[in-house]
Every structure is written in structure tokens, then in C-alpha cells.
Scaffold this motif. Structure first.
Motif, short mmCIF file in Angstrom:
data_model
loop_
_atom_site.label_atom_id
_atom_site.label_comp_id
_atom_site.label_asym_id
_atom_site.label_seq_id
_atom_site.Cartn_x
_atom_site.Cartn_y
_atom_site.Cartn_z
N PRO A 324 0.71 -5.64 11.24
CA PRO A 324 0.81 -4.37 11.03
C PRO A 324 1.68 -3.66 11.28
CG PRO A 324 -1.25 -5.49 12.45
CD PRO A 324 -0.37 -6.91 11.91
N ASP A 325 2.23 -4.33 12.55
CA ASP A 325 2.95 -2.70 13.05
C ASP A 325 5.12 -3.31 12.66
OD1 ASP A 325 1.26 -1.05 14.16
OD2 ASP A 325 0.30 -2.84 15.54
N GLY A 326 5.43 -4.98 11.64
CA GLY A 326 6.38 -4.67 11.81
C GLY A 326 6.16 -4.26 10.01
N PRO A 327 7.97 -4.78 9.54
CA PRO A 327 8.02 -3.73 8.24
C PRO A 327 7.22 -4.59 6.42
CG PRO A 327 9.94 -5.36 9.04
CD PRO A 327 9.43 -5.21 9.97
N LEU A 328 7.63 -4.46 5.78
CA LEU A 328 7.03 -5.28 4.58
C LEU A 328 7.30 -7.58 5.31
CD1 LEU A 328 4.65 -5.39 2.42
CD2 LEU A 328 6.12 -4.70 1.03
N PRO A 329 6.78 -8.27 4.85
CA PRO A 329 7.51 -9.64 5.12
C PRO A 329 7.57 -10.45 3.70
CG PRO A 329 6.02 -10.10 5.17
CD PRO A 329 5.53 -8.83 5.09
N VAL A 330 9.18 -9.02 2.55
CA VAL A 330 9.39 -9.24 1.69
C VAL A 330 9.57 -10.65 0.71
CG1 VAL A 330 11.01 -8.49 -0.19
CG2 VAL A 330 10.26 -6.53 1.10
N ASP A 331 10.40 -11.34 1.87
CA ASP A 331 10.68 -12.84 1.07
C ASP A 331 8.72 -13.75 1.35
OD1 ASP A 331 12.67 -11.96 0.83
OD2 ASP A 331 13.55 -12.79 2.94
N ASP A 332 8.16 -13.46 2.02
CA ASP A 332 6.77 -13.89 2.31
C ASP A 332 6.09 -13.74 1.10
OD1 ASP A 332 8.18 -14.72 4.50
OD2 ASP A 332 6.88 -13.52 5.69
N ILE A 333 5.94 -12.84 0.24
CA ILE A 333 5.06 -12.35 -0.99
C ILE A 333 5.30 -13.22 -2.18
CG2 ILE A 333 4.83 -10.68 -2.58
CD1 ILE A 333 5.61 -8.74 -0.93
N PRO A 334 4.19 -13.67 -1.92
CA PRO A 334 3.96 -14.80 -3.38
C PRO A 334 4.27 -14.44 -4.61
CG PRO A 334 2.13 -14.90 -1.90
CD PRO A 334 3.42 -13.66 -1.27
N GLU A 335 4.77 -15.09 -5.76
CA GLU A 335 4.68 -14.44 -6.74
C GLU A 335 3.04 -13.60 -7.08
OE1 GLU A 335 7.12 -15.50 -10.73
OE2 GLU A 335 9.02 -16.42 -8.78
N THR A 336 3.68 -13.14 -8.27
CA THR A 336 1.33 -12.51 -8.48
C THR A 336 1.59 -12.66 -10.14
OG1 THR A 336 0.38 -10.53 -9.05
CG2 THR A 336 2.73 -9.82 -9.19
N ASN A 337 -0.24 -12.79 -10.30
CA ASN A 337 -0.58 -13.07 -12.10
C ASN A 337 -0.52 -11.70 -12.30
OD1 ASN A 337 0.40 -15.79 -11.75
ND2 ASN A 337 -1.38 -16.48 -11.37
N ALA A 338 -1.30 -11.02 -11.15
CA ALA A 338 -1.27 -9.16 -11.37
C ALA A 338 -0.02 -9.16 -11.88
CB ALA A 338 -1.84 -8.64 -10.50
N SER A 339 0.39 -7.20 -11.86
CA SER A 339 0.83 -6.45 -12.18
C SER A 339 2.36 -6.79 -11.17
CB SER A 339 1.29 -5.25 -12.44
OG SER A 339 1.48 -4.39 -12.62
N LYS A 340 3.53 -7.33 -11.88
CA LYS A 340 4.61 -6.99 -11.64
C LYS A 340 5.31 -6.22 -10.61
CE LYS A 340 6.32 -11.81 -12.05
NZ LYS A 340 5.19 -12.39 -12.49
N THR A 341 5.23 -4.63 -11.91
CA THR A 341 5.63 -3.84 -12.13
C THR A 341 4.42 -3.21 -10.54
OG1 THR A 341 4.65 -4.01 -14.29
CG2 THR A 341 5.89 -1.46 -12.82
N SER A 342 3.76 -3.43 -10.52
CA SER A 342 2.83 -3.17 -8.98
C SER A 342 3.27 -3.56 -8.17
CB SER A 342 1.78 -2.63 -8.80
OG SER A 342 0.65 -2.73 -8.26
N GLN A 343 3.64 -4.72 -8.11
CA GLN A 343 4.31 -5.60 -6.66
C GLN A 343 5.94 -4.77 -6.40
OE1 GLN A 343 5.26 -9.81 -6.34
NE2 GLN A 343 3.16 -9.95 -5.91
N GLN A 344 6.84 -4.26 -7.48
CA GLN A 344 8.20 -4.00 -7.03
C GLN A 344 7.82 -2.83 -7.06
OE1 GLN A 344 9.41 -5.18 -10.97
NE2 GLN A 344 10.09 -6.77 -10.83
N GLY A 345 6.78 -1.47 -7.06
CA GLY A 345 6.29 -0.64 -6.51
C GLY A 345 6.39 -0.41 -5.31
#
Lengths: 447, 447
Positions: A324-345
Motif C-alpha cells: 500500500p505504501d509503495g509506488p504502483l508496481p507497473v511491471d507486476d500488473i498483468p495484462e487486462t481483458n478489461a479496458s486498456k485505456t482505463s489501465q493506462q490512465g
């Protein structure tokens, strides 16, 4: 910076007031009224203040159920007890004189005779200040309060909504404006030649009429809509006079604006008679940094357990294992089947504002829509740009907390907008249609 | 004459205000406001005057259609445009402090979630002054405004009404009275242990709940009913706290009173917690003769063509061939297959008051129900007798015309009733339940 000129395009401002704040942490903010959403004395104070600020309207969203969220989130929600729109707005009509009164009413779980009648009554009681926010009711929990196991399908809801609108406006036109002669000598109260029986029979609705109330002061109460789906945009283009929407940013707003106005033109309407008012959270402070700090403080009042679920939805991926208190671990986020625009935002937001996972979650659990956070001058700059670039005709202002967040808008931002000549210094008419620059509809059955 | 004593049985008075007068000639009376039924400024004046007179409640009947009468009669009706009850009463709640606000709502053409919610909202907005007059909607024209060709059958309407009442009262009890803790520190707004999900599934209704509004101030708004049929009396005995009725005379009223109170006792209720308030037209003047003359003048304002139809109905025989200005030709009236009691009542009235056919017709076309026509003293005598003989617990006062007919009741009759000690000099509580001496219902789901 936009310049003041006498005939410039004017902003329209409505206040999102049910709930009094869409931010889920609002009731916990220091100095905020925790019970404001369900306290009549407070609501009277707010609407009088908004009228002092010459706002176009007081807007009530609505739900026909307690929101369907897990109990851990629900128990933290200040919206769980709210006034019903027609009763509250009728009460508020008696403590105000000019400000518009917009109520949400469902075309899926109510009857057109009731809806037509209540809006006509509110319009008469308020001297022509009523608006109907047409919704088809998106919350599936509502269905269960009205005898159904399953929600009505989207396409069916929109087909019924379009027909429902025809019936309601037809019922409003039951009497000619001059039907009531009240001639004591002859004993004739109204001229029966000026009464129209609708006799509507359509695929979804059968309604005889006439309505048992005189034509509304405004002819028809102002029509508001919020749908952004394909059928929602088309319904708005054909029928709405105010569109409430939630574009992600100014570019998206410009596209939506052009699309809906274009559809209105294609439907044979004057696009100026359809005002597009995106929802925007507005936080005013002495400096941009102070305003941003207030927002972070407000976000911090959102409970982490419910916030992290909102972040997971926005990411399209489970965020509950992140520090919770670290930065968003961008490399650990799996690809999404939902909105890519939302994830990138989400990723962009985390990086732009340097937010921790906790702060990011609290942003999505609090209020993640469009926001103007700054000084009166910086916010006026932004609003003027939106107006000038045809991204909006004004805004539906979402307050961060009350009373202070609302007072700041009225006492600090409104005078700045007035100084620039893009917002009224006083009401010019008495009806909501006049505030919005909308024509009074002719009666479709009488000259 | 009834004597004043400190603990005597007390009258309860509610004002029948939708329409402002049930007498069809009311709007034409000299000095009357012709548009009073649909004029908010006038209605505000009336309710403030009624509150000054310490009336228990302002009562709105309702119709979900323009009344189904021939156009020749309809065009003479001042009820054709009326405010919708919830919107009007919510507005009036803000210009009064104590008087009760009774709205009629249909169990046949509305949904229990909507009804429960609106009454809860009105009760909160008014500080505990709401009452629900439960009707099953008798006017067959209403069906045609709600998608049906035919009216719902009487027995089906009453079965649904009984279940509807269970659902509405169940929804009102969704939250315990102390559910809302609003603890800023922990972020808990309400205690989920104090939320009840109804999950109702019955023969006519399926409603999940919970209601999205706190329990009403009164626990439940006061329950009013008007049915006099067999199922109507039984429904009243089981559920009503106020019964609105229209007995022919005192003897009939005593029978009805004993029957309904007996049924309430049989249903395990305290009969004192059910108040029976017959409707009565009240005309106050300086002398009995002057009051009777006012009534004749008022009756004379009813148009003969529509009046004679009402007389024919009352006689169960065509009266259109009779000499309007002669006495009722008793020997020429054919036997009726309809009500012999009604025919005999008409003949007795004609003979007792020496009325011509025209006057008799105008009585039936105007208002032919129970009436108190006389001086403050004579009317107080009559009311005291009704009270003492257990024919009534008070009255639903029908005004002959407004404002004068209402002012006369408040300025002249009420002080006489107060002097005799049978009507309050001031409100003792703040809620309608307190005015009526009714207990606040316990929440059925929480201790």
C-alpha cells in the motif's frame, strides 16, 4: 486566459446535490457536516447559497435501492439514507425563488402518468423551475424492489424510455395554456375544446389521458439526460435539453460534445438548445498546492479495504497484493481483458502525481472523475478554456465536502467567473428555461 | 349541551382540502376564490389558518385521472386541475410547523417501494407529520392511464392492498431508529447489524428492500382509510389509525363506529388507537336560517343539467321529466330496483326542507352528504352529541367555499368547541401521532 466580453458564450452551472458530495470520504472531512445528505436544515442553507451564487439548478441524482456494494463499503456510505427527489425539491421550492430544481426519475420502474403529473405539479409549485433527469436505472438491485428477479435489458430500457418521453410530453400538453376560463357567471371552469385526450397505444405503454393538471409553467419541464452509451447519446440528441456527462478529459469532452450536438442537428434540432454540462469535482483554495493537499486529505478518508477494490476494477487486475505504501508496481500488473485505456490512465495518474498504491486506491474509491483543483483564477482559466473550445456549455459541479467546499465555490470561484463575463451576475428570467436560454415548447395539440 | 370537563373525550378535526371544497358550486360562490384548488398562495393561507385553529391535519383526496363525468359536467368542475399530493404537501410542510399532512396514495396503481419511500421522506421533511390515506382507487378511468383496459376487480384490489400495507410498513422498518452512528473516526456511517432486508415474496408483490431512507420520525406515518365495504371495514380494523367515512346520519354513524371498533378489538387492537372521523360539510352563520340560506344559495350555483342526473341516480329513477320548479311528484316516482333506502331518503329530504325539484337536484349535484348547518353553538351541540354518543371521534370537515367558509370554522366554531373543552387550545406534541393520541409503532425487526 479568457477575456471578458459582453456577448461571450456563457457558462451554465448546476450543483450535484444528491448525494451532497459524490466523494465517499466527504462526510468525514474536518468541519464537514457528517449528516448533510439527510439534514433538511443544512440542505436549505446550501440551496440558498447556490441561489445567491446564481447557479442554474440544484440537481438530484437518484437510486431506487440501497446501492449494491459489499456491506464493508456500504456501512461507510453517507448516501444510504437520502430524501426522495420530488418531496425534497418541493420543500426546497418554498425557500428559494429562482434556482432550478432537477429531479431524477426512472422510465423503467415508474409509470408515465405519475411522472408527468409530479413534474407538472413541481413546475407549478416552483413557478417554472422543474427539470426531469430521465434515467433508465442502471442499478440491477432496483429490479428486485419492483417485483423482478432480473434487471430489464439495456435495449428494452431505452426503447421504453423513448416511448415514455413521448407519453409524458403528450400528457403535459393535455390542456391548452388558456384552457381555464373560470367564468363564474356561466359556471364554465374550462373550455373542453382546449382539452386533448392522448389515447397513446405503443409497443410498451398504453395511456389514455388527459393529465389531471394544467400545462406546466414552462410548457414542459427541462429535459435532462446522462446516458453516454450509443442509445443514450441518441436519446439525448433527440430529446435532451441538458446533458449530464462524465468525460475523462477535455479531448474526450470535445469529441462527446461534437457528437451529441451533431446528432441533435441531424435530428432537426437547434444544437444551442441542448446544453452539455460535464460533472466536475471542484476544490478551491488559496494556492494550487493547498487545493491538491486538500484533495489528498479528502482521499485519505476513504477506507483502504473498499478503496483497493475500486483500484482493482480500474486496473482490470487484482491490486490487493501490492504494497500500500509503495509506488504502483507497473511491471507486476498483468495484462487486462478489461479496458486498456482505463489501465493506462491509472498508470499515468500514479506517475504524474507520484501517488502510492494507497493514495491511488483512495482516489478511485473516492472520486476519480474530472476535477478542477486549484485557485479561483486557475479553475476559471480551465473552465473558460473548456467553454471556448466547445468541450462544454458549463459544468455540473460536484462538491468535495459541505459546507466549506460549496461556500468556496460560491464565494471565491463564482465572482471570478463573473469578473470574466462568462457567468451571470443575476438571473435574467424566473424560469429554469430562461436561465438556460431554452425556448418554451409549443403545445403539440393546440396553436 | 355537552359540558366542559378536563378529561372529556376530545374531538379530532381534519380538513378535507383536495379539492378545497367537495361542493361543485363552491368556486362560483360570491367572494370565493374561483381558482383556490390550484393556487399555491391561497393554499398556503388556508393551511396556516387551519394550523392557527389547531386542526389535526390537512387531508388530500386524490384521483389518478380526470373524473369520468360527461363533458357538460366536467367543464364545470374546479377539480380538473389539482396539485399532486406529495409535491403539494412537501411544499406546505415548509410553511407550517405542527399540522398533519395526509396524502392519498393508491395500492393498485403504484409500487410499494415508491410509496414507502415518499411517505418516509415527507415524514422526515415535516418533522413527523405525514399520514397515508390508503386507497385501492375506485375510479375505473384510472386503469386506462396505467396500461389496462379494465379496472382491477374489487376483491383483487383489497387483497393486494393488504399485502401492500405489509410491504410498506416492513420497508419503513428497514433501519433501526438508532442505526446511524456517523462515526468520523472509524468511518462507519451506520451499523449494518441494524439494517433489515425485507425479502418479501407474496401472492401479489415481490420486494427485496431495504428502503434507502431512515425510519420515519413517527416510526410509521399515520395510516388512514376510507373503505366502507365489507373488505374495506376489515382492512381498516386491521390496519387503519384514522377512518374517513360518510355515514348518512348519526344512527348510521353509531352502527359503523361500533362495527369498526369491534372489528379492531377482535383483531387484537386497542380501539382507541383507531379514530373515526366522518366527513361533514360545515356551514357556520349568525343564525340557523342564515346558514340554511347560504346553503341554498350555494346549491343554486350547481348547473341544473348536471344536477338532475345526480337526482335521478339518488332516486333510482329518471327525474328529467319533472317540473323543476314544482315539488317532488312523489306519486309519479316509479319503484326502483336500486336502493329503496336512498329513494326514501330523497323523498324525506324534499318534504322536510320543502325543496323544489330544482333545489333537490342541486343538493345532490352539489354535496348531499352529512352536513352541519347552523350557528357556532348549534354545530358545537351537534358535534358534542356525536362525540358523546360514540358516533364519531371527530370530523373530516368539508368546507362549503373558501376562504370565508373556512375562516368561519376557524374563527367562530373552533373557539366554541374549545370553550366546551372538547377541542384542544394548542397542540401538545409535535407529530401527527401525538395530536391524534396514537402510539409510535415499535420496529418489528429491532428491539
Amino acid at each position: 486566459m479568457a477575456e471578458s466580453k459582453s456577448k461571450s458564450k456563457q457558462l451554465h452551472l448546476t450543483a450535484f446535490m444528491r448525494p451532497v458530495s459524490l466523494h465517499t470520504g466527504a462526510w468525514r472531512y474536518p468541519g464537514a457536516y457528517a449528516d448533510a445528505n439527510f439534514n433538511l436544515a443544512h440542505l436549505k442553507t446550501f440551496i440558498r447559497k447556490l441561489e445567491e451564487g446564481k447557479f442554474d439548478a440544484f440537481f438530484m441524482a437518484d437510486h431506487l435501492a440501497v446501492l449494491n456494494m459489499p456491506v464493508e463499503a456500504l456501512k461507510r456510505s453517507h448516501t444510504v439514507t437520502s430524501f426522495e427527489p420530488f418531496t425534497l425539491l418541493s420543500a426546497l421550492s418554498q425557500v428559494t425563488e429562482r434556482i432550478g430544481l432537477a429531479a431524477t426519475a426512472s422510465t423503467t420502474y415508474d409509470e408515465p402518468y405519475h411522472i408527468a403529473r409530479r413534474f407538472a405539479s413541481l413546475d407549478h409549485l416552483s413557478g417554472g423551475r422543474a427539470a426531469w433527469n430521465i434515467v433508465t436505472t442502471g442499478n440491477p438491485e432496483s429490479a428486485k424492489n419492483f417485483g423482478r428477479d432480473e434487471h430489464v435489458e439495456h435495449a428494452d430500457r431505452y426503447r421504453r424510455a423513448r416511448e415514455f418521453y413521448d407519453v409524458v410530453t403528450g400528457l403535459w400538453d393535455s390542456f391548452a395554456d388558456d384552457a381555464f376560463v373560470r367564468d363564474r357567471d356561466s359556471g364554465v371552469f374550462f373550455d373542453p375544446e382546449k382539452l386533448h385526450v392522448l389515447n397513446h397505444q405503443g409497443p410498451d405503454l398504453k395511456v389514455k389521458g388527459p393529465l389531471n393538471i394544467a400545462r406546466p409553467v414552462q410548457g414542459w419541464p427541462v429535459i435532462v439526460q446522462a446516458g453516454q452509451s450509443e442509445p443514450g447519446r441518441q436519446l439525448a440528441a433527440e430529446t435532451a435539453e441538458v446533458v449530464f456527462c462524465s468525460p475523462r478529459d477535455r479531448a474526450a469532452a470535445r469529441d462527446l460534445y461534437a457528437d451529441i450536438k451533431g446528432r441533435a442537428r441531424a435530428a432537426g434540432r437547434d444544437p444551442d438548445h441542448l446544453k452539455i454540462l460535464p460533472a466536475a469535482l471542484v476544490i478551491v483554495a488559496d494556492s494550487v498546492d493547498q487545493a491538491k493537499a486538500r484533495r489528498l486529505q479528502l482521499d485519505s478518508l476513504v477506507h483502504y479495504d473498499s478503496a483497493i477494490a475500486s483500484l482493482s476494477v480500474a486496473l482490470g487486475a487484482d491490486a490487493s497484493g501490492f504494497d500500500p505504501d509503495g509506488p504502483l508496481p507497473v511491471d507486476d500488473i498483468p495484462e487486462t481483458n478489461a479496458s486498456k485505456t482505463s489501465q493506462q490512465g491509472v498508470i499515468k495518474l500514479a506517475q504524474d502525481e507520484g501517488l502510492t498504491v494507497r493514495q491511488l486506491a483512495q482516489r478511485f474509491g473516492g472520486y476519480s472523475g474530472l476535477a478542477f483543483v486549484g485557485t479561483p483564477e486557475s479553475i476559471a482559466d480551465e473552465m473558460a478554456t473548456w467553454l471556448a473550445e466547445d468541450a462544454a456549455d458549463g459544468f455540473t459541479v460536484v462538491f468535495p465536502f459541505v459546507p466549506q467546499g460549496l461556500d468556496d465555490v460560491i464565494d471565491r470561484l463564482v465572482p471570478e467567473l463573473q469578473r470574466r463575463g462568462i457567468f451571470r451576475r443575476d438571473y435574467e428570467g424566473t424560469t429554469l428555461r430562461e436561465h438556460l436560454g431554452l425556448p418554451r415548447p409549443k403545445n403539440q395539440f393546440f396553436a
